[in-house]
Design a protein around this motif. Structure first.
Motif, PDB file in Angstrom:
ATOM      1  N   GLN A 291       0.832  -1.205   0.000  1.00  0.00           N
ATOM      2  CA  GLN A 291       0.000   0.000   0.000  1.00  0.00           C
ATOM      3  C   GLN A 291       0.868   1.258   0.000  1.00  0.00           C
ATOM      4  N   THR A 449      -0.793  -4.009  -8.879  1.00  0.00           N
ATOM      5  CA  THR A 449      -1.228  -3.097  -7.823  1.00  0.00           C
ATOM      6  C   THR A 449      -0.764  -1.674  -8.055  1.00  0.00           C
ATOM      7  N   GLU A 455      -6.243  -4.423  -5.858  1.00  0.00           N
ATOM      8  CA  GLU A 455      -5.908  -4.022  -4.496  1.00  0.00           C
ATOM      9  C   GLU A 455      -4.742  -4.871  -3.973  1.00  0.00           C
TER      10      GLU A 455
END
Length: 476
Positions: A291, A449, A455
């Motif tokens: 992330q 990603t 995701e």
């Protein structure tokens, strides 16, 4: 070398034990008795207990493979203490007489590293010995395939230079030869221990270490005069330098490659394998790392897509990037007119230091070489302290030899100190065959990603399924 041998327990001084009582008898009997006793204990003195194995004593240094070293690492010469590394007992001692032979060496060096290597090859050949070395440059992107295809057919090189991460696969498939017979403990003591440890697979040593390599932060002083201390500072400076319409970017890096993703992965506490060596890539920590990488690309917009190593070097050399993440080889690829510096990668937002992979670059011996003793003679020459000094000064390599860091010329190079400091917060690349099932699948997950719509949690879940299946098939 430490051997499991000792004098006979009853004769520590190799003499007749104290306390023998000689009884009065004839001169002839006394002579016979004394002679027998002397012969008995002389024979005992010559006995050695069986050798059960060889233990090499190496030296412990602050650069380790666990990534647990202090974040306040200094670039002083390594401290020397003892740490045993057990290797398999050599069964075929090396030949000491060298035959006339031409040794072929493959490498993927460029620029300054190549210049240093060619200088050393020329120096070795100029000695006029029976062995001549021919160095052949091979493009990095094709290197692994060429080795894997040519060596088993007996058409590859005698020696080649590469990072340690493939020794497990190459050892298992008969590509490389254990060099334990040519590597006594006295030889290994000259190297930083972690660089030797990385080359051990199933208790056999595969190669002599030349350098250790991990990525650091390069920064353009004309854009950012001082290196950032935190990731927040780096992102702020990178955003200010990013102007895509002008081809200018804050950070250039091969973001969709696991090798360059490792600082975030291990900095956030992620993993590749669990304690049982089973693949484990879909942890919450690994998701958080992906992330963060996605944030740099999509949210902050400071990393351009689709970069190759050549493109990273070109953009930075043109003065169009504030920062770059790369390794020591990058120094020789940067344009001479660029005023740049290097620094350890800034602290993450969780307060932890990023932890890139640590690679031990080594000279490896082909299993199919017809001139193994001759090849190892050059391998020892190239990995010696005197050669390492040339590789450090000319090739700008963070060499594996401990004593080189005591040389004034090396101590005067501030960038060399940074590479050593970053290596104290690095993780040794796994060298098991299972790791080879990891690279391409993880790269694909990053691509989906960072530059796609998948995701991180889904990408890593898919990667976990595929890598587990691939490793299972590999281990059957």
């Amino acid at each position: 070398m430490l051997l499991n041998s000792s004098p006979h327990p009853t004769n520590p001084d190799c003499g007749i034990p104290v306390g023998i009582v000689r009884r009065p008898t004839t001169h002839f009997v006394k002579t016979i008795a004394i002679t027998l006793i002397i012969l008995l204990f002389s024979t005992a003195c010559k006995k050695d207990s069986p050798q059960s194995g060889v233990t090499t004593t190496t030296q412990t240094e602050t650069i380790t493979g666990s990534g647990t070293a202090s974040t306040n690492a200094e670039a002083n010469p390594p401290k020397k203490t003892s740490e045993p590394t057990t290797l398999a007992t050599p069964t075929q001692p090396p030949t000491t007489t060298l035959s006339k032979a031409t040794i072929t060496l493959w490498h993927s060096y460029r620029e300054e590293e190549q210049a240093a290597l060619e200088q050393l090859v020329a120096a070795y050949n100029a000695q006029g010995g029976p062995v001549t070395v021919e160095a052949v440059p091979v493009p990095y992107d094709a290197f692994v395939d060429k080795i894997s295809v040519t060596v088993p057919r007996g058409k590859g090189p005698d020696l080649f230079i590469f990072a340690h991460n493939l020794i497990g696969e190459w050892a298992s498939t008969g590509v490389i030869e254990p060099i334990t017979p040519w590597a006594p403990p006295e030889l290994l003591k000259q190297f930083i221990p972690s660089t030797v440890k990385a080359l051990v697979y199933e208790k056999s040593l595969y190669g002599l270490p030349l350098a250790f390599k991990s990525i650091v932060l390069f920064y353009n002083r004309q854009i950012t005069p001082n290196p950032p201390q935190t990731m927040a500072e780096m992102i702020l400076a990178a955003k200010a330098a990013t102007h895509p319409e002008q081809g200018r970017y804050g950070l250039v890096v091969e973001a969709a490659k696991l090798y360059f993703h490792a600082p975030w992965l291990f900095g956030y506490g992620g993993s590749l394998f669990d304690d049982s060596e089973s693949p484990k890539v879909d942890t919450q920590e690994s998701i958080a790392a992906m992330q963060f990488a996605r944030r740099l690309v999509r949210d902050e917009g400071i990393v351009p897509p689709g970069l190759t190593g050549f493109m990273v070097a070109s953009i930075f050399s043109e003065g169009k990037a504030a920062f770059a993440l790369s390794g020591p080889w990058f120094r020789g690829e940067i344009g001479k007119d660029i005023d740049y510096g290097v620094a350890t990668i800034p602290t993450l937002d969780n307060g932890a230091p990023p932890k890139p992979f640590l690679g031990s670059e080594a000279i490896l011996l082909s299993k199919m070489s017809a001139n193994k003793p001759e090849a190892m003679d050059f391998a020892k020459f190239l990995s010696s302290d005197s050669s390492a000094l040339i590789r450090a000064k000319v090739g700008k390599q963070p060499v594996a030899n401990i004593s080189v860091y005591e040389h004034p010329d090396v101590q005067a190079d501030p960038m060399m100190a940074v590479f050593k400091a970053q290596a104290q917060n690095a993780v040794i690349m796994p060298a098991s065959p299972a790791m080879q099932a990891m690279w391409s699948t993880y790269d694909a997950a990053l691509q989906k990603t960072l530059f796609g719509d998948t995701e991180p949690s889904q990408a890593l879940a898919d990667a976990q399924t595929k890598i587990t299946a691939d490793v299972s098939r590999l281990r059957r």
